[in-house]
Design a protein around this motif. Structure first.
Motif, PDB file in Angstrom:
ATOM      1  N   VAL A 137      29.097  19.101  -0.100  1.00  0.00           N
ATOM      2  CA  VAL A 137      30.132  18.142   0.308  1.00  0.00           C
ATOM      3  C   VAL A 137      31.389  18.829   0.845  1.00  0.00           C
ATOM      4  CG1 VAL A 137      31.716  16.360  -0.546  1.00  0.00           C
ATOM      5  CG2 VAL A 137      29.275  16.250  -1.110  1.00  0.00           C
ATOM      6  N   PRO A 138      31.941  19.855   0.148  1.00  0.00           N
ATOM      7  CA  PRO A 138      33.133  20.516   0.706  1.00  0.00           C
ATOM      8  C   PRO A 138      32.893  21.122   2.085  1.00  0.00           C
ATOM      9  CG  PRO A 138      32.867  21.073  -1.610  1.00  0.00           C
ATOM     10  CD  PRO A 138      31.608  20.378  -1.195  1.00  0.00           C
ATOM     11  N   ALA A 139      31.694  21.665   2.317  1.00  0.00           N
ATOM     12  CA  ALA A 139      31.389  22.248   3.629  1.00  0.00           C
ATOM     13  C   ALA A 139      31.355  21.172   4.706  1.00  0.00           C
ATOM     14  CB  ALA A 139      30.053  22.990   3.576  1.00  0.00           C
ATOM     15  N   LEU A 140      30.828  19.993   4.383  1.00  0.00           N
ATOM     16  CA  LEU A 140      30.832  18.885   5.344  1.00  0.00           C
ATOM     17  C   LEU A 140      32.266  18.498   5.702  1.00  0.00           C
ATOM     18  CD1 LEU A 140      27.994  16.657   3.851  1.00  0.00           C
ATOM     19  CD2 LEU A 140      27.955  17.794   6.080  1.00  0.00           C
ATOM     20  N   ALA A 141      33.140  18.499   4.704  1.00  0.00           N
ATOM     21  CA  ALA A 141      34.549  18.171   4.963  1.00  0.00           C
ATOM     22  C   ALA A 141      35.198  19.213   5.856  1.00  0.00           C
ATOM     23  CB  ALA A 141      35.301  18.059   3.633  1.00  0.00           C
ATOM     24  N   ARG A 142      34.926  20.490   5.596  1.00  0.00           N
ATOM     25  CA  ARG A 142      35.504  21.554   6.431  1.00  0.00           C
ATOM     26  C   ARG A 142      34.967  21.498   7.849  1.00  0.00           C
ATOM     27  NH1 ARG A 142      35.202  24.366   1.338  1.00  0.00           N
ATOM     28  NH2 ARG A 142      33.062  25.036   1.757  1.00  0.00           N
ATOM     29  N   LEU A 143      33.691  21.131   7.993  1.00  0.00           N
ATOM     30  CA  LEU A 143      33.112  20.998   9.328  1.00  0.00           C
ATOM     31  C   LEU A 143      33.845  19.919  10.119  1.00  0.00           C
ATOM     32  CD1 LEU A 143      30.812  21.674  11.367  1.00  0.00           C
ATOM     33  CD2 LEU A 143      29.469  19.874  10.246  1.00  0.00           C
ATOM     34  N   VAL A 283      32.975  27.338   7.907  1.00  0.00           N
ATOM     35  CA  VAL A 283      32.586  26.048   7.308  1.00  0.00           C
ATOM     36  C   VAL A 283      32.135  26.257   5.870  1.00  0.00           C
ATOM     37  CG1 VAL A 283      30.936  24.158   7.411  1.00  0.00           C
ATOM     38  CG2 VAL A 283      31.970  25.022   9.516  1.00  0.00           C
ATOM     39  N   LEU A 284      31.352  27.306   5.636  1.00  0.00           N
ATOM     40  CA  LEU A 284      30.778  27.534   4.314  1.00  0.00           C
ATOM     41  C   LEU A 284      31.788  28.130   3.340  1.00  0.00           C
ATOM     42  CD1 LEU A 284      27.363  29.066   5.459  1.00  0.00           C
ATOM     43  CD2 LEU A 284      27.881  26.682   4.931  1.00  0.00           C
TER      44      LEU A 284
END
Length: 285
Positions: A137-143, A283-284
């Motif tokens: 989820v955090p990576a999706l937000a950063r993307l 992103v990661l």
């Protein structure tokens, strides 16, 4: 912040209606509605709409057991969505240095009317609903924050990373972070444009061992100020699956980095372009 993203979803629905599209309500809109309501009634209703009236009638006639199953599933899905949205919002705000909730909300509101921006938001929210594990989820937000800040439309990289993240378990996501971090080190050392990874099964091993190498010698005049990274990363149980997912999502390709052009290579080998893995690492994290 929720209201800002909610307004994007509402604008998108109006925009589709204005263009004469009479499609069913998007699962993304259903996702957002579910995260802003309490209880399971709204989600049960959404399930009924999704399966159609005839099927809903069949389920209703199946007895109390089906109602218990649907009610339990609806409650679980609602709780998961609330949890994921909260983590997503936190990571979205923290993705930009020095940012805060007010700044992130102002940025969202300023771009809410742009169709390209709406596309990024809605695709990201879809993955928020479809992801196998909360860990991504955090990576999706950063993307999403990356594309909002850069005013970029959803392109092949965005969709490839989004699909990749949605398919990963928590352990696979952790392995992916390690793999990409190592690939960046290999590519950065000696300023290489391409880096090649390969997994091999060694005698007595229970998981593949990951090997890596640069695409060529260090360019003339490039000064390396630190020891080269190891060319062996160690065992990685999910290497085979990660290589497959990275290739099918257009983030890496089969072949060999030897020579001026990549050639055919075995499935156990993957080649990355430096700019792709560097962007993925952002992103990661």
């Amino acid at each position: 912040m929720r209201e800002a993203i909610g307004s994007v979803v509402m604008r998108w629905r109006f925009w589709k209606k204005k263009r004469g599209r009479n499609e069913q309500q998007s699962s993304l809109t259903t996702l957002w509605n579910a995260t802003t309501q309490t209880g399971t009634g709204a989600l049960v209703a959404a399930i009924s709409v999704g399966v159609g009236r005839e099927d809903a009638a069949i389920y209703g006639a199946a007895g109390p057991l089906v109602n218990v199953i649907l009610g339990s599933a609806a409650q679980w899905v609602t709780e998961r969505r609330h949890r994921r949205v909260q983590g997503w919002l936190t990571a979205y705000v923290e993705a930009a240095p020095g940012s805060d909730v007010a700044a992130a909300e102002a940025e969202l509101r300023a771009k809410a009317g742009e169709p390209l921006f709406q596309e990024v938001v809605l695709e990201n929210l879809r993955s928020l609903d479809e992801a196998l594990d909360d860990a991504v989820v955090p990576a999706l937000a950063r993307l999403m924050r990356m594309y909002v800040t850069e005013s970029r439309r959803a392109d092949a990289f965005f969709r490839g990373v989004r699909r990749l993240l949605s398919d990963l378990t928590g352990d696979e996501y952790a392995d992916l972070c390690s793999l990409i971090r190592w690939a960046v080190e290999l590519a950065s050392y000696g300023n290489q444009d391409v880096v090649e990874l390969e997994y091999v099964m060694r005698d007595g091993a229970t998981a593949p061992t990951l090997l890596g190498r640069q695409s060529g010698p260090t360019p003339p005049g490039f000064v390396v100020g630190k020891p080269p990274p190891s060319e062996t990363m160690g065992e990685m149980p999910s290497a085979q699956r990660l290589f497959h997912l990275l290739r099918v999502n257009g983030l890496g390709f089969e072949g060999s980095s030897v020579g001026p052009f990549p050639g055919a290579g075995p499935p156990s080998r993957i080649v990355f372009h430096r700019d792709v893995v560097v962007r993925m690492q952002k992103v990661l994290v």
